[in-house]
Design a protein around this motif. Sequence first.
Motif, PDB file in Angstrom:
ATOM      1  N   PRO A 163       7.214  43.867 -27.122  1.00 24.94           N
ATOM      2  CA  PRO A 163       5.995  43.650 -27.873  1.00 24.94           C
ATOM      3  C   PRO A 163       5.014  43.813 -27.032  1.00 24.94           C
ATOM      4  O   PRO A 163       4.881  43.685 -25.751  1.00 24.94           O
ATOM      5  N   TYR A 164       3.713  44.247 -27.626  1.00 21.32           N
ATOM      6  CA  TYR A 164       2.524  44.090 -27.040  1.00 21.32           C
ATOM      7  C   TYR A 164       1.804  42.875 -26.833  1.00 21.32           C
ATOM      8  O   TYR A 164       2.256  41.941 -27.794  1.00 21.32           O
ATOM      9  N   GLU A 165       1.173  42.691 -25.871  1.00 21.73           N
ATOM     10  CA  GLU A 165       0.483  41.110 -25.430  1.00 21.73           C
ATOM     11  C   GLU A 165      -0.622  40.906 -26.688  1.00 21.73           C
ATOM     12  O   GLU A 165      -1.252  41.767 -27.407  1.00 21.73           O
ATOM     13  N   ASP A 166      -0.802  39.632 -27.012  1.00 18.57           N
ATOM     14  CA  ASP A 166      -2.047  39.266 -28.032  1.00 18.57           C
ATOM     15  C   ASP A 166      -2.646  37.999 -27.387  1.00 18.57           C
ATOM     16  O   ASP A 166      -3.337  37.497 -27.996  1.00 18.57           O
ATOM     17  N   GLY A 167      -2.899  38.145 -26.019  1.00 17.91           N
ATOM     18  CA  GLY A 167      -3.576  36.818 -25.395  1.00 17.91           C
ATOM     19  C   GLY A 167      -4.926  37.164 -25.358  1.00 17.91           C
ATOM     20  O   GLY A 167      -5.684  36.277 -25.914  1.00 17.91           O
TER      21      GLY A 167
END
Length: 451
Positions: A326-330
């Motif tokens: 998964p890609y980060e979403d912070g």
Amino acid sequence: MPRHARGGHRAVADPLRDRRWLARIALALAALAAVVPVAAAGSRSLWLLLLTAATCAVVLAAGFWSLQQRGPRRWLAVAVALGAPAALVVLLVAEGLLWVVVVAVGLLAAAAAAAGAALRPHRAAWELPVVPAAAPQRPFLVMNPRSGGGKVDRFSLRQRAEALGAEVALLDRPHTDVQQLARDALARGADLLGVAGGDGTQALVAQVAAEHDVPFLVISAGTRNHFALDLGLDRDDPSRCLAALRDGVEARIDLGEINGRPFVNNTSFGAYAEIVDDPAYRDDKRGTTLRTLPDLLGGRRGARLVGEADGLVLDGPQALLVSNDPYEDGDLTAMGRRARLDRGTLGVIAVHVASAREAVGLLRGASRRGVVRTQAREVVVRSDAPTVPVGIDGESVHLTTPIRCTIRPGALRVRLPRERPGIRPPRGRLQWGPLWELATTRAPEPPAPGA
């Protein structure tokens, strides 16, 4: 001995203390951002808040319209998107309130930055585990001299690799079967495979390396080098990647597959894949995108897709992205990064925004259907068309439906230079509940000596 134990406790407790103070600072700044408009604008603060929120909604709606329309309507939408904030600034200047908005926004930005640092995941959650690795005896590298605007020649990668004992094969002829080159090298006794080129070529050779369980070396000689970025490699100087041939470490990471074809970054369906598949895209990227988006967003072009991610049905997404981890979403700056490549799961992002109203709904978090993020071990994409365009690590191909995306956890042994930039620590997601708990929780008492 007790002295050593107390020092060890301080080493563990100090990061927690720092995070706690960052959380307190974030909450204080957020509170101050709320107090400043009330103190400066008084009864006008509610009007100021509503007007700013309405302007944001107008800009988002007009921006969506500009993508959905053509000709005069598009230019009208662009004018509204640019004119609304300009009108707000003029009004705020006239009312003497512009400085209030600037200060409040600055305080909120500082609060978000402090909160992100406070809620940052523990190092173990984002640092890729590595083990020592012996230098290879017969490394084999594939190099594309055209990739990245000629980085192979510009950084003398072939000469440097050969000086380190590597056999190098240049892709100087079209339609070369890179996987067969890699298999032939293994048959001759190669004990490491590597690629200096784009991510598409990286994936093809990585699949051969995974099949034979030999280490794989990534040399950041492509254009964007997303794979190298998420491995923490130097993207500015690809020659530094060659240091792994003499002083390297090794990590095991995942490898994605789509209908048996490998991918190291992601596969995309829907709008982006349709745009990249357009023959005019290579020569006119912006013009092709603006020309095709109205039909894609309006459902007048492109196959209808239905995705299924471990049982979760994604009905009719306009765009669907399946990533190798998964890609980060912070925060916005982390959206194109993956902190870990060994989580053993696919990342899934589905987007469906059919109207300006739904676009505004995304802004206030009301539309769950608008953007769906999830994780899965398998994603199956079906369509009413027998074949659909798919972007695989940035390359456009046509695949027969249904299309099956899977992940092979820990399938690839990747060789990394011991000295490398590393990845940027991801920021924590802004969640007020955990932030408040962190700020108000008391520090644990140090253990008693000898405990």
